[in-house]
Design an enzyme around this catalytic site. Structure first.
Site, PDB file in Angstrom:
ATOM      1  N   HIS A 113       9.139 -74.391  40.906  1.00 39.32           N
ATOM      2  CA  HIS A 113      10.412 -75.088  41.099  1.00 39.32           C
ATOM      3  C   HIS A 113      11.301 -74.424  42.154  1.00 39.32           C
ATOM      4  O   HIS A 113      12.511 -74.285  41.976  1.00 39.32           O
ATOM      5  CB  HIS A 113      11.172 -75.206  39.779  1.00 39.32           C
ATOM      6  CG  HIS A 113      10.482 -76.094  38.775  1.00 39.32           C
ATOM      7  ND1 HIS A 113       9.698 -77.160  39.129  1.00 39.32           N
ATOM      8  CD2 HIS A 113      10.497 -76.075  37.411  1.00 39.32           C
ATOM      9  CE1 HIS A 113       9.245 -77.758  38.033  1.00 39.32           C
ATOM     10  NE2 HIS A 113       9.707 -77.127  36.987  1.00 39.32           N
ATOM     11  N   HIS A 186      14.674 -83.005  36.526  1.00 41.94           N
ATOM     12  CA  HIS A 186      13.957 -82.370  35.414  1.00 41.94           C
ATOM     13  C   HIS A 186      14.691 -82.664  34.095  1.00 41.94           C
ATOM     14  O   HIS A 186      15.156 -81.741  33.426  1.00 41.94           O
ATOM     15  CB  HIS A 186      13.849 -80.871  35.660  1.00 41.94           C
ATOM     16  CG  HIS A 186      12.704 -80.209  34.956  1.00 41.94           C
ATOM     17  ND1 HIS A 186      12.472 -80.363  33.608  1.00 41.94           N
ATOM     18  CD2 HIS A 186      11.718 -79.387  35.423  1.00 41.94           C
ATOM     19  CE1 HIS A 186      11.411 -79.661  33.269  1.00 41.94           C
ATOM     20  NE2 HIS A 186      10.931 -79.059  34.360  1.00 41.94           N
ATOM     21  N   GLU A 325       8.574 -86.154  35.335  1.00 39.63           N
ATOM     22  CA  GLU A 325       9.126 -85.675  36.600  1.00 39.63           C
ATOM     23  C   GLU A 325       8.396 -86.329  37.775  1.00 39.63           C
ATOM     24  O   GLU A 325       7.284 -85.922  38.111  1.00 39.63           O
ATOM     25  CB  GLU A 325       8.986 -84.161  36.679  1.00 39.63           C
ATOM     26  CG  GLU A 325       9.597 -83.410  35.508  1.00 39.63           C
ATOM     27  CD  GLU A 325       8.984 -82.040  35.339  1.00 39.63           C
ATOM     28  OE1 GLU A 325       9.076 -81.238  36.302  1.00 39.63           O
ATOM     29  OE2 GLU A 325       8.386 -81.770  34.281  1.00 39.63           O
TER      30      GLU A 325
END
Length: 360
Positions: A113, A186, A325
């Site tokens: 991420h 998210h 996601e």
């Protein structure tokens, strides 16, 4: 401005102060029948999402915190915008035009991420708001060249817009040098409502994908797409999330449940098409997700361990929420056989996802 128009404007208030005294603002966008989303400038986080059930009663359906301090203390990605590269990059390294790029590892040996200081940790700026029947807020962020090892100065925007009981999330980004970009939302969802609910294993899921990416023990794709047919990963027809989550399948064991990219048919699309549908039989709430992205990461909340206290004073435990996601495929910068996540100067990265809520 008329009084009616004023009431339709987004509501902005102070959510808290960063350690350096910078304000974190909360923007509330209101739709129909009590539908409302609250967005923070920290991490472009969706802090709350109130959705009506079949009786017209609204409930908050996303995990998060009531105050700023827990968001700063622990990095759990609750409702955040993640980037520059959502999901994992193997070894935190990739090559772009013969240039070796290194992103600091923050998930074992891999970068997750966007690295240890990703976009979910940044203070975004309110660039525009709109009122009326479809209120919106646009947040902006400037990421300098070399930020977390990624080349090029990246200017990113996110626009959250409410229309009735639909939430749209539109990402855009430009760069000064060739780079890779993969932004996503998210959200951790529980359609039963998070104040009184337990886990999401009774939620009925449909995923419009015939293939997924098996992973190794570090959650990096092993090879190419594998067929979901005949496996616990087959959600082409509606199945409860918990129906096969304890089957003795090696991929379920490695992920401690589901934490895999689904390969959406046709790859990137010009317009959003349906990727998933989730139903909660008890409340009657339904969420349909449409996206223009090539992949959809399905995560069943496997690593929620009861150490995070969230809204309403509740501890979040395993499978208390699910994540869907929309994004590029994981480790795409190292996989020329995957859909490309490259962005060049003069181009604009775009990502549009729609979250449509209704009832059974």
């Amino acid at each position: 401005m008329t009084m009616a128009a004023a009431l339709d404007l987004p509501v902005i208030d102070l959510f808290g102060l960063m350690p350096d005294g910078a304000p974190v603002e909360r923007i509330r966008l209101r739709g129909a029948d009590g539908f409302e989303v609250s967005v923070l400038t920290l991490g472009a986080i969706i802090q709350a999402l109130h959705v009506p059930d079949r009786r017209g009663e609204t409930a908050d359906i996303v995990l998060g915190h009531d105050t700023l301090e827990p968001y700063l203390r622990h990095r759990r990605y609750f409702g955040a915008a993640v980037g520059r590269y959502a999901n994992r990059i193997r070894g935190g390294t990739f090559s772009l035009d013969r240039r070796d790029c290194r992103v600091p590892a923050n998930d074992g040996l891999n970068a997750l991420h966007g690295g240890p200081d990703g976009f979910d940790r940044r203070l975004w700026k309110i660039e525009a708001t709109e009122g009326g029947a479809t209120p919106s807020v646009t947040l902006g962020l400037a990421s300098p060249d070399g930020d977390q090892g990624f080349p090029g100065e990246l200017r990113a925007q996110i626009t959250y817009r409410v229309s009735g009981t639909e939430l749209s999330i539109a990402f855009a980004a430009t760069t000064t040098q060739p780079t890779v970009v993969n932004l996503t939302h998210h959200g951790f969802f529980n359609l039963a409502g998070i104040e009184r609910s337990s886990d999401v294993l009774d939620h009925v899921l449909t995923l419009d994908a015939e293939a997924y990416l098996p992973v190794d023990a570090t959650a990096i794709p092993l090879g190419g797409p594998a067929a979901v047919a005949g496996t616990p990963f087959d959600f082409r027809t509606p199945v409860a999330i918990g129906a096969r989550i304890r089957e003795g399948h090696e991929q379920v064991r490695l992920g401690r449940g589901y934490d895999h990219n689904y390969c959406l048919p046709g790859g990137p699309s010009a317009t959003p098409r349906r990727a998933a549908r989730v139903e909660h039989p008890g409340s009657g709430r339904v969420m349909e997700l449409l996206t223009d992205q090539p992949g959809l990461q399905f995560y069943s909340g496997n690593f929620l361990d009861g150490t995070a206290e969230g809204k309403f004073g509740r501890l979040y435990r395993q499978s208390d929420a699910f994540c869907l996601e929309p994004q590029a495929w994981p480790d795409s910068p190292n996989r020329p056989d995957f859909p490309s996540a490259r962005l060049d100067p003069g181009e604009t990265y775009r990502h549009l996802s729609l979250y449509r809520f209704s009832t059974l």
